[in-house]
Design an enzyme around this catalytic site. Structure first.
Site, PDB file in Angstrom:
ATOM      1  N   SER A   1       1.021  -1.234  -0.135  1.00  0.00           N
ATOM      2  CA  SER A   1      -0.019   0.044  -0.150  1.00  0.00           C
ATOM      3  C   SER A   1       0.993   1.210   0.034  1.00  0.00           C
ATOM      4  O   SER A   1       2.113   0.953   0.279  1.00  0.00           O
ATOM      5  CB  SER A   1      -0.894  -0.039   1.207  1.00  0.00           C
ATOM      6  OG  SER A   1      -1.619   1.156   1.236  1.00  0.00           O
TER       7      SER A   1
ATOM      8  N   TYR B   1      -2.632  -0.982  10.131  1.00  0.00           N
ATOM      9  CA  TYR B   1      -2.717  -1.233   8.669  1.00  0.00           C
ATOM     10  C   TYR B   1      -1.384  -1.003   8.002  1.00  0.00           C
ATOM     11  O   TYR B   1      -0.767  -1.975   7.357  1.00  0.00           O
ATOM     12  CB  TYR B   1      -3.686  -0.065   8.145  1.00  0.00           C
ATOM     13  CG  TYR B   1      -3.831  -0.509   6.668  1.00  0.00           C
ATOM     14  CD1 TYR B   1      -4.668  -1.251   5.979  1.00  0.00           C
ATOM     15  CD2 TYR B   1      -3.086   0.453   5.607  1.00  0.00           C
ATOM     16  CE1 TYR B   1      -4.997  -1.735   4.734  1.00  0.00           C
ATOM     17  CE2 TYR B   1      -3.456   0.192   4.510  1.00  0.00           C
ATOM     18  CZ  TYR B   1      -4.314  -0.947   3.883  1.00  0.00           C
ATOM     19  OH  TYR B   1      -4.521  -1.242   2.607  1.00  0.00           O
TER      20      TYR B   1
END
Length: 300
Positions: A146, A159
């Site tokens: 990401s 995350y």
């Protein structure tokens, strides 16, 4: 290393029921690749498989419903896939989940759920299927990290931890597998228009209205279609690129983090708030919740 060849091989894609995963599945089918598709959303996964079979009747599509937060279930499906497909040309670990809230607003169980899906499942599937990749000359491994595997904003401790871990794991494998002729790519998407933000869990200590406000702001930044992101990834695989950044929403923050690794936070927050049209936050104050507007598949 020679370019990757798509036709006549088998690809495994996780998080294949929607978003980037579904777009990758369709893109691979168009390139003549047979598919093994994993996701926990049975209805959406069946719909993707049916659409691919209708458009490409000569392609084999093997869907598996699995919750990647369940380590035993992940191990079982990996062994089943390996038994059915002893030679795999491409493995794409794409599935991902998100959790909204600062570290002190989430429980350890909530934190561990993100790590289990986003990182541990990647490790377990890769470990189980690596022999099948080694059995296929010119195979390739893709792990979707990401933008939050390059920068770590407030509100995304779990995350970012999971996606930084994916990045480090992938870079190590790139160096380890080069002598086996296996290419390895780490993918860092920017503002992709997927459902991961809307499907994110909210930390137990986060007020629902607080999360909903942040979600509405960040959804304004989601502008890149999943189909475009999938094509960028597949071109990167074909060219054996070690790292693929998708969109300026990934490339500019990555550059900022390189130039100012210890102080990019306030600049980034101010820029994101301005882009989202939130004048009350344009002074660069840090939000309690930062929703990942950049990610992977929809769900595990």
């Amino acid at each position: 290393m020679r370019r990757f060849v798509f036709p006549a091989g088998t690809a495994v894609v996780t998080g294949a029921a929607s978003g980037i995963g579904a777009a990758l599945a369709h893109g691979l089918a168009r390139r003549g690749t047979d598919l093994v598709l994993l996701d926990r959303d049975a209805d959406r996964l069946d719909a993707v498989a049916a659409a691919i079979r209708a458009a490409h009747p000569d392609r084999q599509v093997d869907p598996h419903v699995v919750d990647l937060s369940d380590q035993a279930a992940t191990d079982r499906v990996a062994e089943e896939v390996r038994a059915r497909h002893p030679r795999i040309r491409l493995l794409v670990n794409n599935a991902g989940v998100a959790l909204g809230g600062r570290f002190d607003q989430v429980t350890l169980d909530e934190f561990s759920w993100v790590i289990d899906v986003n990182f541990r499942a990647v490790v377990r599937l890769t470990h189980a299927l690596l022999p099948a990749l080694k059995a296929e000359p010119g195979a390739h491994l893709v792990n979707v990290s990401s933008l939050f595997g390059l920068i770590a904003p407030a509100g995304q401790a779990a995350y970012s931890a999971s996606k930084f871990a994916v990045r480090g794991f992938t870079e190590a494998l790139r160096h380890e597998l080069v002598d086996d002729g296996i290419g390895v790519t780490s993918v860092h998407p920017g503002g992709i228009a997927t459902r991961i933000a809307r499907n994110a869990r909210v930390g137990s200590g986060v007020a629902p209205e607080e999360f909903e406000t942040e979600l509405r702001q960040f959804e304004k930044l989601l502008s890149i279609p999943p189909e475009k992101a999938a094509e960028v990834i597949l071109r990167g695989v074909e060219r054996r690129r070690g790292r693929v950044l998708i969109g300026w929403s990934a490339k500019l923050p990555d550059l900022l983090a390189r130039v100012a690794p210890a102080s990019y936070g306030r600049v980034l927050a101010a820029g994101l708030n301005r882009a989202a049209g939130d004048p009350a936050r344009q002074a660069g104050r840090t939000p309690a919740v930062t929703t990942p507007e950049l990610s992977t598949g929809e769900r595990a």
